[in-house]
Motif scaffolding. Sequence first.
Motif, PDB file in Angstrom:
ATOM      1  N   ARG A 116       0.857  -1.190   0.000  1.00 45.61           N
ATOM      2  CA  ARG A 116       0.000   0.000   0.000  1.00 45.61           C
ATOM      3  C   ARG A 116       0.890   1.235   0.000  1.00 45.61           C
ATOM      4  O   ARG A 116       1.975   1.233   0.580  1.00 45.61           O
ATOM      5  CB  ARG A 116      -0.929   0.013   1.207  1.00 45.61           C
ATOM      6  N   TRP A 117       0.404   2.274  -0.639  1.00 41.76           N
ATOM      7  CA  TRP A 117       1.190   3.487  -0.815  1.00 41.76           C
ATOM      8  C   TRP A 117       0.400   4.685  -0.338  1.00 41.76           C
ATOM      9  O   TRP A 117      -0.831   4.737  -0.470  1.00 41.76           O
ATOM     10  CB  TRP A 117       1.562   3.669  -2.290  1.00 41.76           C
ATOM     11  N   VAL A 118       1.124   5.664   0.201  1.00 41.38           N
ATOM     12  CA  VAL A 118       0.551   6.967   0.504  1.00 41.38           C
ATOM     13  C   VAL A 118       0.978   7.905  -0.621  1.00 41.38           C
ATOM     14  O   VAL A 118       2.177   8.077  -0.870  1.00 41.38           O
ATOM     15  CB  VAL A 118       1.029   7.507   1.859  1.00 41.38           C
ATOM     16  N   VAL A 119       0.007   8.475  -1.305  1.00 36.79           N
ATOM     17  CA  VAL A 119       0.269   9.345  -2.451  1.00 36.79           C
ATOM     18  C   VAL A 119      -0.113  10.771  -2.080  1.00 36.79           C
ATOM     19  O   VAL A 119      -1.228  11.025  -1.603  1.00 36.79           O
ATOM     20  CB  VAL A 119      -0.529   8.888  -3.693  1.00 36.79           C
ATOM     21  N   TYR A 120       0.823  11.704  -2.288  1.00 38.65           N
ATOM     22  CA  TYR A 120       0.576  13.117  -2.049  1.00 38.65           C
ATOM     23  C   TYR A 120       0.456  13.827  -3.391  1.00 38.65           C
ATOM     24  O   TYR A 120       1.289  13.623  -4.281  1.00 38.65           O
ATOM     25  CB  TYR A 120       1.722  13.748  -1.248  1.00 38.65           C
ATOM     26  N   SER A 121      -0.560  14.648  -3.542  1.00 35.30           N
ATOM     27  CA  SER A 121      -0.744  15.401  -4.786  1.00 35.30           C
ATOM     28  C   SER A 121      -0.891  16.879  -4.474  1.00 35.30           C
ATOM     29  O   SER A 121      -1.723  17.272  -3.655  1.00 35.30           O
ATOM     30  CB  SER A 121      -1.971  14.895  -5.549  1.00 35.30           C
ATOM     31  N   GLY A 122      -0.056  17.707  -5.106  1.00 33.72           N
ATOM     32  CA  GLY A 122      -0.117  19.151  -4.929  1.00 33.72           C
ATOM     33  C   GLY A 122      -0.777  19.790  -6.128  1.00 33.72           C
ATOM     34  O   GLY A 122      -0.561  19.382  -7.266  1.00 33.72           O
ATOM     35  N   SER A 123      -1.595  20.807  -5.883  1.00 34.30           N
ATOM     36  CA  SER A 123      -2.404  21.387  -6.957  1.00 34.30           C
ATOM     37  C   SER A 123      -2.339  22.906  -6.944  1.00 34.30           C
ATOM     38  O   SER A 123      -1.985  23.533  -5.943  1.00 34.30           O
ATOM     39  CB  SER A 123      -3.853  20.920  -6.807  1.00 34.30           C
ATOM     40  N   LEU A 124      -2.755  23.467  -8.070  1.00 34.64           N
ATOM     41  CA  LEU A 124      -2.882  24.919  -8.154  1.00 34.64           C
ATOM     42  C   LEU A 124      -4.164  25.408  -7.498  1.00 34.64           C
ATOM     43  O   LEU A 124      -4.489  26.589  -7.587  1.00 34.64           O
ATOM     44  CB  LEU A 124      -2.825  25.364  -9.623  1.00 34.64           C
ATOM     45  N   ASP A 125      -4.903  24.492  -6.837  1.00 33.28           N
ATOM     46  CA  ASP A 125      -6.023  24.921  -6.001  1.00 33.28           C
ATOM     47  C   ASP A 125      -5.555  25.256  -4.587  1.00 33.28           C
ATOM     48  O   ASP A 125      -6.368  25.439  -3.688  1.00 33.28           O
ATOM     49  CB  ASP A 125      -7.133  23.869  -5.973  1.00 33.28           C
ATOM     50  N   LYS A 126      -4.209  25.292  -4.394  1.00 33.38           N
ATOM     51  CA  LYS A 126      -3.562  25.672  -3.130  1.00 33.38           C
ATOM     52  C   LYS A 126      -3.671  24.596  -2.049  1.00 33.38           C
ATOM     53  O   LYS A 126      -3.493  24.897  -0.862  1.00 33.38           O
ATOM     54  CB  LYS A 126      -4.126  27.003  -2.605  1.00 33.38           C
ATOM     55  N   SER A 127      -3.941  23.360  -2.458  1.00 35.72           N
ATOM     56  CA  SER A 127      -4.063  22.290  -1.474  1.00 35.72           C
ATOM     57  C   SER A 127      -3.186  21.103  -1.839  1.00 35.72           C
ATOM     58  O   SER A 127      -2.774  20.944  -2.990  1.00 35.72           O
ATOM     59  CB  SER A 127      -5.521  21.827  -1.374  1.00 35.72           C
ATOM     60  N   VAL A 128      -2.905  20.279  -0.829  1.00 34.30           N
ATOM     61  CA  VAL A 128      -2.264  18.977  -1.019  1.00 34.30           C
ATOM     62  C   VAL A 128      -3.250  17.929  -0.535  1.00 34.30           C
ATOM     63  O   VAL A 128      -3.785  18.038   0.580  1.00 34.30           O
ATOM     64  CB  VAL A 128      -0.950  18.869  -0.218  1.00 34.30           C
ATOM     65  N   LYS A 129      -3.500  16.927  -1.361  1.00 29.30           N
ATOM     66  CA  LYS A 129      -4.386  15.842  -0.950  1.00 29.30           C
ATOM     67  C   LYS A 129      -3.554  14.583  -0.724  1.00 29.30           C
ATOM     68  O   LYS A 129      -2.553  14.357  -1.395  1.00 29.30           O
ATOM     69  CB  LYS A 129      -5.486  15.608  -1.982  1.00 29.30           C
ATOM     70  N   VAL A 130      -3.999  13.795   0.245  1.00 25.47           N
ATOM     71  CA  VAL A 130      -3.289  12.578   0.646  1.00 25.47           C
ATOM     72  C   VAL A 130      -4.196  11.389   0.358  1.00 25.47           C
ATOM     73  O   VAL A 130      -5.345  11.351   0.813  1.00 25.47           O
ATOM     74  CB  VAL A 130      -2.910  12.619   2.138  1.00 25.47           C
ATOM     75  N   TRP A 131      -3.666  10.410  -0.400  1.00 25.31           N
ATOM     76  CA  TRP A 131      -4.454   9.274  -0.848  1.00 25.31           C
ATOM     77  C   TRP A 131      -3.822   7.970  -0.369  1.00 25.31           C
ATOM     78  O   TRP A 131      -2.604   7.868  -0.242  1.00 25.31           O
ATOM     79  CB  TRP A 131      -4.526   9.235  -2.377  1.00 25.31           C
ATOM     80  N   SER A 132      -4.665   6.979  -0.127  1.00 26.51           N
ATOM     81  CA  SER A 132      -4.197   5.622   0.149  1.00 26.51           C
ATOM     82  C   SER A 132      -4.467   4.778  -1.089  1.00 26.51           C
ATOM     83  O   SER A 132      -5.601   4.732  -1.588  1.00 26.51           O
ATOM     84  CB  SER A 132      -4.931   5.035   1.360  1.00 26.51           C
ATOM     85  N   VAL A 133      -3.423   4.120  -1.592  1.00 23.01           N
ATOM     86  CA  VAL A 133      -3.544   3.328  -2.818  1.00 23.01           C
ATOM     87  C   VAL A 133      -3.006   1.928  -2.567  1.00 23.01           C
ATOM     88  O   VAL A 133      -1.873   1.766  -2.095  1.00 23.01           O
ATOM     89  CB  VAL A 133      -2.786   3.982  -3.991  1.00 23.01           C
ATOM     90  N   ALA A 134      -3.802   0.916  -2.871  1.00 21.31           N
ATOM     91  CA  ALA A 134      -3.402  -0.483  -2.735  1.00 21.31           C
ATOM     92  C   ALA A 134      -2.962  -1.019  -4.092  1.00 21.31           C
ATOM     93  O   ALA A 134      -3.660  -0.848  -5.089  1.00 21.31           O
ATOM     94  CB  ALA A 134      -4.557  -1.322  -2.200  1.00 21.31           C
ATOM     95  N   GLU A 135      -1.805  -1.662  -4.121  1.00 16.72           N
ATOM     96  CA  GLU A 135      -1.278  -2.151  -5.396  1.00 16.72           C
ATOM     97  C   GLU A 135      -2.151  -3.253  -5.981  1.00 16.72           C
ATOM     98  O   GLU A 135      -2.234  -3.410  -7.199  1.00 16.72           O
ATOM     99  CB  GLU A 135       0.151  -2.656  -5.205  1.00 16.72           C
ATOM    100  N   MET A 136      -2.820  -4.032  -5.124  1.00 13.77           N
ATOM    101  CA  MET A 136      -3.624  -5.138  -5.611  1.00 13.77           C
ATOM    102  C   MET A 136      -5.105  -4.792  -5.720  1.00 13.77           C
ATOM    103  O   MET A 136      -5.941  -5.681  -5.894  1.00 13.77           O
ATOM    104  CB  MET A 136      -3.452  -6.355  -4.683  1.00 13.77           C
ATOM    105  N   ALA A 137      -5.459  -3.524  -5.617  1.00 12.56           N
ATOM    106  CA  ALA A 137      -6.852  -3.140  -5.813  1.00 12.56           C
ATOM    107  C   ALA A 137      -7.277  -3.496  -7.233  1.00 12.56           C
ATOM    108  O   ALA A 137      -6.478  -3.434  -8.168  1.00 12.56           O
ATOM    109  CB  ALA A 137      -7.032  -1.641  -5.565  1.00 12.56           C
ATOM    110  N   PRO A 138      -8.535  -3.887  -7.441  1.00 11.05           N
ATOM    111  CA  PRO A 138      -8.991  -4.219  -8.796  1.00 11.05           C
ATOM    112  C   PRO A 138      -8.949  -2.987  -9.684  1.00 11.05           C
ATOM    113  O   PRO A 138      -9.178  -1.868  -9.223  1.00 11.05           O
ATOM    114  CB  PRO A 138     -10.425  -4.706  -8.580  1.00 11.05           C
ATOM    115  N   ASP A 139      -8.645  -3.206 -10.974  1.00  4.16           N
ATOM    116  CA  ASP A 139      -8.650  -2.072 -11.885  1.00  4.16           C
ATOM    117  C   ASP A 139     -10.093  -1.741 -12.275  1.00  4.16           C
ATOM    118  O   ASP A 139     -11.043  -2.419 -11.892  1.00  4.16           O
ATOM    119  CB  ASP A 139      -7.769  -2.340 -13.114  1.00  4.16           C
ATOM    120  N   MET A 140     -10.258  -0.682 -13.040  1.00  5.30           N
ATOM    121  CA  MET A 140     -11.602  -0.189 -13.345  1.00  5.30           C
ATOM    122  C   MET A 140     -12.405  -1.178 -14.175  1.00  5.30           C
ATOM    123  O   MET A 140     -13.613  -1.300 -14.027  1.00  5.30           O
ATOM    124  CB  MET A 140     -11.491   1.165 -14.051  1.00  5.30           C
TER     125      MET A 140
END
Length: 483
Positions: free
Chosen positions: A422-446
């Motif tokens: 599992r990974w913690v993903v940080y994303s920075g945006s021009l909306d002035k925020s950073v969002k933090v996501w939890s991502v599982a490598e074995m999660a089913p794809d779309m």
Amino acid sequence: MMNRGGIGTRMGDGEEIGTKFVDTGNSIPRSKFGNIMHSDPNISATVAAIPRDEVFAYRNSSASFTSPASYDPNRMSCEGSPMTMSPWNQTGAGSNFPWSIEENLPQNGLIGSLVREEGHIYSLAATKDLLYTGSDSKNIRVWKNLKEFSGFKSSSGLVKAIIIAGEKIFTGHQDGKIRVWKVIPKNPTVHKRSGTLPTLKEVFKSSIRPSAYVQVRNRSALWIKHSDAISCLTLNEDNTLLYSASWDRTFKVWRISDSKCLESINAHDDAVNSVVASLDGLVFTGSADGTVKVWKREQQGKRTKHSPVQTLLKQESAVTALAVNTSGSVVYCGSSDGMVNYWECEKQLTHGGVLKGHKLAVLCLASAGNLVFSGSADKTICVWRRDDKIHACMSVLTGHNGPVKCLAVEEDHEKSKDGDQRWVVYSGSLDKSVKVWSVAEMAPDMYQMAMMQQQQQYQRHMGSDADSLPSDGSSLASENRAN
């Protein structure tokens, strides 16, 4: 005059004021980028709020559209686009079923948001339990456990790149300087500036030697100094060398131990937007001139020299981001046309395919494990999983209200299990925020989620007769066609 466009990434020639494009003679025709600029009314509002030299401006490169023989621009990676694989794009009657996923499957989702209203987020760097964020306010903020932990301020130049090498933190700025910071051991909340690259000593020594000067835009400048904004920083495999890419069309090589500039390479015909070092001394650069180039580092006595090896890509769209996976076996390239090209590195680099998942420019890339993340001006992050040589889109992470400008990924050691990182993903945006996501490598794809959703609904619809439903959903497809 070349535009410093592309939300902090140089896209090419032309100048834009607000949301009105002013043609300077070499710009791309309006019809080619109009749908990109105005397909979302919120994008125009976002662009209007960005500083004049940081707005969207899509390039018209003089680079030839002819490509190396190994490159096929029409080749896709197993229909990997979320637009073709998502359940809302299914054509059968089953696409109207309510969304439903088994609860015990690992899921990808938002953990939290970090917001401090002081500027657009341009850069991120994560290490252990700390996150560093850089913005156009000149401040570098440090976060711990989703809370502000510390902060420090540079004297000038918005923070366009951050990278951590041991106890040193390097920040690249709009003013072309690289600043070096250290944490005070007795008080980890305090960060002290310990120097600048190039150092004052090196600048003084070079300034008295006529051979140390080069011509840059009709003026003379020291070769050890960047003459335009720093766009990217990266480290070599053993963290002994620092690479800096710049809009001045060069990348430079710095020895971390003594802060000395070892080499400056005139790499491209336009701004260098990204540089990434891989294994075996390979270095990749991507530019607004539409090319991706490969360089080989060699040691010639005491001298370090980088020589051109190969041009992987020549295209009209600007190259905006690069990433290499951990093993160095795959190189990813994001472009202003929303595409992500990738190359497999075995005995030689060969074009593997194109990941088509974004409506607007790809502005950042990150790789971790078997995953690659692409952040875009369309405000989304696509999560791709590589299985052998095939990429599938697992998720499209949504929630930002502005273009996603930077990404950082750290392994979640607490939640990672055997066979499922599992990974913690940080994303920075021009909306002035950073969002933090939890991502599982074995999660089913779309695609898998759509199939599971359809199977579950079909089983409820058919009752016990659905026990023999094939796993590939072919029975459901037949019923849809019959209906």
